[in-house]
Write a protein that holds these residues in place. Sequence first.
Motif: not given
Length: 270
Positions: A107-113, A206-209, A235-241
């Motif tokens: 469906f693409g990224e329309d409406n996905i923030k 995937i181009t959304v944050p 546009h990704s960021r990795l957080e490790l726990f």
Amino acid sequence: MPIVKLNDGAELYYEVSGEGKPVLFLHGVWMSSRFFQKQVPYFREGYQTITLDFRGHGQSSAIDSGHTVANYARDVKQFIQHLGLKDVTLLGWSMGAFVIWEYISQFGEDNIKATVIVDELASDYKWEDFEIGAFDLPTLTSMMRDLQTDQKSLLAGFIPLMFKEEVSPHNMEWMLAETTRLPATTASAILFDQSLIDCRPYLSLITVPTLLCFGKEEKLIPVAAGEHLNREIIHSRLELFEKSCHCPFLEEPDQFNHKVDSFLKSLDGS
């Protein structure tokens, strides 16, 4: 009981609380929205917080068809349309991540923030060119057979693999109760499909944050999976726990909630 009835008659159980930008929580295979119990009280203070049980899971109807990741993505599309949600953040844990990627493919990224991905590989299967996969064919075959002969024992062995520390008797009790809601036939069908789906071709779409949340304990999913996604999703960021395995939202809920909240606020520059 809040229910959305889909076009094929399946009924999805959901809960909505709070006001603000919508955040939709999508759970893992065999699990349910109850696993996000430590997120709802936090996020409903500033967001429209929505939890959903996939078809056949949790309190959704026990329908015996439609159990593929691709179809779950179509279910989510219908669900979003039914509730009239706009600019949705999709948070997917484990199989829920596959559903997000399949959704974007269809469906693409329309409406996905934005998206939040919790401890999942681009594919669970050990393909010849994807050695970090979680399952090979003998392992998957064994799990499929065990589901048919002793589902509860399989789950009692699997659940502790999701956590770094020992699971308390209380937590084991409710988790087993949730995960055994699925009949073995349904559990087998969706395990097979979600274990063989390969979402690597979807990552470039995937181009959304995107926030990637991974536990450092590698009983199930290696940190290399998060590093791979971080390279492939622009546009990704990795957080490790540090103190978590597969469930940082339950193992380190305060830190998890804060990291996700900070990420979402950063999208609006706040």
